[in-house]
Design a protein around this motif. Structure first.
Motif, PDB file in Angstrom:
ATOM      1  N   THR A  12     -17.394  43.714 -17.310  1.00 53.45           N
ATOM      2  CA  THR A  12     -17.853  45.070 -17.004  1.00 53.45           C
ATOM      3  C   THR A  12     -18.621  45.623 -18.227  1.00 53.45           C
ATOM      4  O   THR A  12     -18.071  45.399 -19.456  1.00 53.45           O
ATOM      5  CB  THR A  12     -16.725  45.994 -16.508  1.00 53.45           C
ATOM      6  OG1 THR A  12     -16.026  46.297 -17.758  1.00 53.45           O
ATOM      7  CG2 THR A  12     -16.131  45.557 -15.409  1.00 53.45           C
ATOM      8  N   VAL A  19     -14.702  41.082 -14.156  1.00 52.73           N
ATOM      9  CA  VAL A  19     -14.799  41.642 -12.994  1.00 52.73           C
ATOM     10  C   VAL A  19     -14.672  40.409 -11.814  1.00 52.73           C
ATOM     11  O   VAL A  19     -14.927  39.252 -12.061  1.00 52.73           O
ATOM     12  CB  VAL A  19     -16.211  42.247 -12.911  1.00 52.73           C
ATOM     13  CG1 VAL A  19     -16.151  43.523 -13.851  1.00 52.73           C
ATOM     14  CG2 VAL A  19     -17.138  41.380 -13.344  1.00 52.73           C
ATOM     15  N   SER A  24     -18.403  44.639   0.534  1.00 58.99           N
ATOM     16  CA  SER A  24     -17.670  45.431   1.363  1.00 58.99           C
ATOM     17  C   SER A  24     -17.687  45.236   2.834  1.00 58.99           C
ATOM     18  O   SER A  24     -18.565  44.493   3.207  1.00 58.99           O
ATOM     19  CB  SER A  24     -17.880  47.157   0.989  1.00 58.99           C
ATOM     20  OG  SER A  24     -19.169  47.254   1.860  1.00 58.99           O
ATOM     21  N   ARG A  32     -15.875  44.443  -8.897  1.00 59.39           N
ATOM     22  CA  ARG A  32     -14.875  45.390  -9.282  1.00 59.39           C
ATOM     23  C   ARG A  32     -14.263  44.734 -10.227  1.00 59.39           C
ATOM     24  O   ARG A  32     -14.063  43.451 -10.455  1.00 59.39           O
ATOM     25  CB  ARG A  32     -14.089  45.973  -8.084  1.00 59.39           C
ATOM     26  CG  ARG A  32     -13.337  44.793  -7.487  1.00 59.39           C
ATOM     27  CD  ARG A  32     -12.615  44.983  -6.259  1.00 59.39           C
ATOM     28  NE  ARG A  32     -11.882  43.831  -5.608  1.00 59.39           N
ATOM     29  CZ  ARG A  32     -11.113  43.693  -4.641  1.00 59.39           C
ATOM     30  NH1 ARG A  32     -11.339  45.016  -3.799  1.00 59.39           N
ATOM     31  NH2 ARG A  32     -10.561  42.751  -4.133  1.00 59.39           N
ATOM     32  N   HIS A  33     -13.245  45.854 -10.848  1.00 56.58           N
ATOM     33  CA  HIS A  33     -12.246  45.124 -11.856  1.00 56.58           C
ATOM     34  C   HIS A  33     -11.348  44.041 -11.434  1.00 56.58           C
ATOM     35  O   HIS A  33     -11.061  44.317 -10.130  1.00 56.58           O
ATOM     36  CB  HIS A  33     -11.544  46.256 -12.690  1.00 56.58           C
ATOM     37  CG  HIS A  33     -12.540  47.193 -13.541  1.00 56.58           C
ATOM     38  ND1 HIS A  33     -13.152  48.307 -12.918  1.00 56.58           N
ATOM     39  CD2 HIS A  33     -12.713  47.212 -14.788  1.00 56.58           C
ATOM     40  CE1 HIS A  33     -13.720  48.876 -13.837  1.00 56.58           C
ATOM     41  NE2 HIS A  33     -13.575  48.296 -15.025  1.00 56.58           N
ATOM     42  N   ARG A  42     -14.024  54.213 -14.078  1.00 58.23           N
ATOM     43  CA  ARG A  42     -14.071  53.734 -12.803  1.00 58.23           C
ATOM     44  C   ARG A  42     -15.059  54.538 -12.004  1.00 58.23           C
ATOM     45  O   ARG A  42     -14.858  55.776 -12.110  1.00 58.23           O
ATOM     46  CB  ARG A  42     -12.783  53.661 -12.110  1.00 58.23           C
ATOM     47  CG  ARG A  42     -11.921  52.365 -12.477  1.00 58.23           C
ATOM     48  CD  ARG A  42     -10.615  52.473 -11.919  1.00 58.23           C
ATOM     49  NE  ARG A  42      -9.360  51.539 -12.047  1.00 58.23           N
ATOM     50  CZ  ARG A  42      -9.600  50.230 -12.100  1.00 58.23           C
ATOM     51  NH1 ARG A  42     -10.433  49.931 -11.166  1.00 58.23           N
ATOM     52  NH2 ARG A  42      -8.610  49.601 -12.401  1.00 58.23           N
ATOM     53  N   LEU A  45     -16.847  54.697  -5.161  1.00 57.90           N
ATOM     54  CA  LEU A  45     -17.991  53.830  -4.174  1.00 57.90           C
ATOM     55  C   LEU A  45     -19.010  54.626  -3.711  1.00 57.90           C
ATOM     56  O   LEU A  45     -20.213  53.970  -3.670  1.00 57.90           O
ATOM     57  CB  LEU A  45     -16.901  53.548  -2.884  1.00 57.90           C
ATOM     58  CG  LEU A  45     -17.779  52.778  -1.748  1.00 57.90           C
ATOM     59  CD1 LEU A  45     -18.234  51.279  -2.440  1.00 57.90           C
ATOM     60  CD2 LEU A  45     -16.731  52.834  -0.437  1.00 57.90           C
ATOM     61  N   ILE A  48     -21.435  53.802  -6.705  1.00 56.24           N
ATOM     62  CA  ILE A  48     -21.991  52.436  -6.520  1.00 56.24           C
ATOM     63  C   ILE A  48     -23.107  52.342  -5.571  1.00 56.24           C
ATOM     64  O   ILE A  48     -23.889  51.623  -5.725  1.00 56.24           O
ATOM     65  CB  ILE A  48     -20.878  51.711  -6.260  1.00 56.24           C
ATOM     66  CG1 ILE A  48     -20.088  51.460  -7.474  1.00 56.24           C
ATOM     67  CG2 ILE A  48     -21.298  50.130  -6.106  1.00 56.24           C
ATOM     68  CD1 ILE A  48     -18.383  50.708  -7.394  1.00 56.24           C
TER      69      ILE A  48
END
Length: 324
Positions: A12, A19, A24, A32-33, A42, A45, A48
Motif C-alpha cells: 500500500t 495488500v 466485492s 485491501r490490507h 484506512r 469503501l 474507494i
C-alpha cells in the motif's frame, strides 16, 4: 492477479504493508490490507468506490490515469491523477470533513506543480460561494443496495439536480463544466446611475450617484462604494475619475459629470451637472437608498462599458446544459 499477487510484492502507498486484491459482492475490484495489519490511514469503501468511478470514467476517455499518485518530493498525493498531453488534473474525493484552509493549501500545492485540482466534497461548507480558483463540488454518497455517488448542482431557477459521479467526471474532463459568475466588467471601477430629470431644462439624465469597485476606504467607501458627493475627499479616486470623463460621456451622453463646487460651497461636496444645460445638481439631497446596488439603473466602467446590476447573479458551477 489473485493467483499471483504473493509473488508481485504488492504494498500500500499509505503504510507500506502488503495488500490483497479482492472483489466485492457488487463487483468492485480493489486492494485491501492483509488481516491484522495496523494502519491508521484506512480508506472507507465509499472513498474507494468514488476513486474507482472517477478513474474508470477518465480511462474511458482514453486519458492516462493513476490512483494515489504522489509527487516525487512528497508535496502532494492525488486520489486520481489524470494526464492529457496538454494538461494534468487531480481529482479529489473528500468525504471526511477537513478545514477549508487545508483544501486551499493542497490546491495551492497542485497549482505550484502545474496541476489543476477539482474537489468532490461530501459535506456542506458554510457560506462558501463558487470560486473559479477552487473548483469544489458537493458530492452526495447514498448507499442502498449499492453505493450511488452523485454530484449536486444548484441553480437559482430550478431544484438541485443530481448527476451520477461517472457522468460528471466525463463532463468535467471534456470541458463541459463551466464557471458562471458576474461579467468581468461588473468588478471594474465604475460609476453607478439612477434615472432623473434636470430641474432646469427638464430633460432626462442619468444621474451619477456613486462610484463602485474602488479601493475600500474605512470612512468614505467601507464596501468599495463611494457616494458621488464624497469623491473630492479621496484625491486619488478623483484623479482616476477625471481621466475617464471624456470616455464616459462618449459612451453615454446623458451621464452627469461630477465637479467640485465653488470654494464658498466646498463643504457641500461634489455636484453633478446636467449634460445638456450644465445646471448644477446638488447630491446632498440624493436619498441614501440610491447607494444600494438594487436601486441602480445602469453602471458604466471607466472604460465606457455598461453593465446592469439587475442581471447579476451569484457565482456557480454548471454542467447540465445551462452553460453558454
Amino acid at each position: 492477479m489473485k493467483a499471483s499477487y504473493r509473488d508481485l510484492g504488492l504494498t500500500t502507498p499509505c503504510c507500506g504493508a502488503a495488500v490483497i486484491p479482492v472483489r466485492s459482492p457488487t463487483g468492485w475490484q480493489f486492494f485491501r490490507h492483509k488481516p491484522n495489519t495496523v494502519c491508521t490511514i484506512r480508506e472507507s469503501l465509499a472513498h474507494i468506490a468514488c476513486k474507482s468511478i472517477m478513474a474508470r470514467a477518465a480511462a474511458r476517455l482514453g486519458l492516462d490515469v493513476t490512483t494515489e499518485a504522489r509527487a516525487d518530493d512528497g508535496t502532494w498525493v492525488a486520489d486520481v491523477l489524470v494526464r492529457h498531453p496538454d494538461w494534468t488534473v487531480a481529482l479529489e474525493a473528500q468525504l471526511s470533513r477537513i478545514p477549508l484552509a487545508a483544501i486551499e493549501d493542497r490546491q495551492e500545492r497542485y497549482r505550484e506543480a502545474g496541476i489543476r485540482g477539482a474537489w468532490l466534497v461530501g459535506y456542506d461548507i458554510a457560506r462558501l460561494g463558487a470560486r473559479r480558483d477552487l473548483p469544489l463540488f458537493r458530492l452526495e454518497v447514498k448507499q442502498a443496495e449499492r453505493l450511488a455517488p452523485a454530484v449536486i448542482e444548484s441553480a437559482p431557477d430550478r431544484a438541485p439536480a443530481r448527476t451520477d459521479l461517472a457522468t460528471f467526471t466525463e463532463k468535467l474532463l471534456t470541458g463541459r463544466v463551466r464557471f458562471k459568475g458576474p461579467p468581468s466588467r461588473a468588478g471594474a471601477p465604475s460609476v453607478a446611475t439612477v434615472p432623473s430629470v434636470c430641474w432646469k431644462c427638464c430633460r432626462d439624465i442619468d444621474l451619477v450617484v456613486a462610484l463602485v469597485n474602488f479601493p475600500a476606504h474605512t470612512v468614505f467607501a467601507p464596501h468599495g462604494i463611494l457616494p458621488a458627493c464624497d469623491l473630492g475627499k479621496l484625491p486619488e479616486a478623483l484623479a482616476v475619475y477625471q481621466r475617464a470623463i471624456s470616455t464616459l460621456h462618449g459612451a453615454c451622453e446623458s451621464l452627469t459629470p461630477l465637479r467640485r463646487p465653488p470654494p464658498s460651497r466646498i463643504a457641500t461636496g461634489m455636484r453633478a451637472h446636467c449634460p445638456w444645460c450644465d445646471a448644477a445638481i446638488s447630491l446632498q439631497r440624493v436619498p441614501e437608498t440610491t447607494l444600494a446596488s438594487c436601486r441602480w439603473h445602469l453602471c458604466w466602467t471607466l472604460a465606457g462599458k455598461p453593465w446592469a446590476p439587475s442581471k447579476l447573479h451569484s457565482s456557480r458551477w454548471t454542467w447540465n446544459g445551462s452553460a453558454d
